[in-house]
Design an enzyme around this catalytic site. Structure first.
Site, PDB file in Angstrom:
ATOM      1  N   HIS A  18       0.841  -1.210   0.000  1.00  0.00           N
ATOM      2  CA  HIS A  18       0.000   0.000   0.000  1.00  0.00           C
ATOM      3  C   HIS A  18       0.875   1.259   0.000  1.00  0.00           C
ATOM      4  CE1 HIS A  18      -3.049  -2.672   2.293  1.00  0.00           C
ATOM      5  NE2 HIS A  18      -3.562  -2.464   1.105  1.00  0.00           N
ATOM      6  N   LYS A  42     -17.924  -5.981   9.384  1.00  0.00           N
ATOM      7  CA  LYS A  42     -16.634  -6.629   9.650  1.00  0.00           C
ATOM      8  C   LYS A  42     -16.021  -6.115  10.944  1.00  0.00           C
ATOM      9  CE  LYS A  42     -14.228  -7.803   5.335  1.00  0.00           C
ATOM     10  NZ  LYS A  42     -13.110  -7.334   4.499  1.00  0.00           N
ATOM     11  N   ARG A  91      -2.205  -5.980  -8.181  1.00  0.00           N
ATOM     12  CA  ARG A  91      -1.093  -6.838  -7.755  1.00  0.00           C
ATOM     13  C   ARG A  91      -0.772  -7.917  -8.784  1.00  0.00           C
ATOM     14  NH1 ARG A  91      -3.602  -8.687  -2.327  1.00  0.00           N
ATOM     15  NH2 ARG A  91      -5.354  -8.581  -3.753  1.00  0.00           N
ATOM     16  N   SER A 130      -3.365  -7.911   3.417  1.00  0.00           N
ATOM     17  CA  SER A 130      -3.427  -7.630   4.857  1.00  0.00           C
ATOM     18  C   SER A 130      -3.777  -8.898   5.633  1.00  0.00           C
ATOM     19  CB  SER A 130      -4.454  -6.526   5.129  1.00  0.00           C
ATOM     20  OG  SER A 130      -4.070  -5.354   4.460  1.00  0.00           O
TER      21      SER A 130
END
Ligand code: COA
Length: 162
Positions: A18, A42, A91, A130
């Site tokens: 990031h 979440k 990515r 993450s």
């Protein structure tokens, strides 16, 4: 006119991948907002306030970065704030399909001229997420190469608490 862009995500926690996108995007715009998405469904590893504080700390060397958070639709947040660009990191090709879908949906929802702009993630970080960082750290593995030192120490603290 100031050219403002936004980079949104969960950042739970922010990683070197990031940070690489943030550093590069900050050079492209007058101001880059790192916006942390609040997802009420979440329970995060870090709270939204903790994530924001951590992002502030690790981006303190970049003067034109600001940190914010929002809940609800990204397009509403973008439309209210007048960003000219919504920055995303890619990515691998596996990210592409999902990103294309989101970019096309957002293009319908953006009321202004905001463009979704993709930056290719540095290959050194293309395998990081993450969740993977949290899993490895929770099981006692080292993530020191993959996150800034401050993030690594905050993760260690959190793992001890949990
Ligand atoms: N380096 C390292 N890791 C990266 C990375 C990079 N350059 N880019 C992404 N990742 C990781 C993230 O850490 C994340 O890991 P995790 O799933 O383990 O937490 C994963 O890749 C996915 O990242 P991302 O696609 O950015 O997901 P996100 O949850 O961080 O953000 C939003 C998703 C914010 C883009 C999307 O959910 C959203 O827009 N939400 C608002 C609601 C909305 O408007 N929905 C409609 C969208 S059209």
């Amino acid at each position: 006119m100031e050219r403002k862009a936004v980079y949104a995500g969960s950042f739970d926690p922010v990683t070197n991948g990031h940070l690489n996108i943030i550093e590069r995007a900050a050079k492209m715009y007058d101001e880059l907002t790192v916006a942390i998405v609040v997802n009420p469904q979440k329970t995060g590893f870090f709270t939204v306030d903790e994530r924001a504080e951590i992002v502030r700390e690790v981006t303190s060397h970049i003067p034109n970065v600001r940190v914010d958070s929002f809940s609800g639709l990204l397009a509403d947040y973008v439309n209210e704030s007048g960003f000219i660009a919504y920055v995303r990191g890619l990515r691998a090709t596996t990210d592409f399909e999902n990103e294309l879908q989101m970019a096309q949906m957002n293009a319908l929802l953006f009321t202004g001229d905001t463009e979704t702009v993709f930056l290719m993630t540095d290959p050194k970080y293309s395998f990081i997420s993450s969740s993977l960082i949290k899993e490895v750290a929770s099981l006692g593995g080292s993530v020191d190469e993959l996150v800034p030192a401050y993030v690594a120490s905050r993760i260690k603290e959190k793992v001890k608490q949990k």
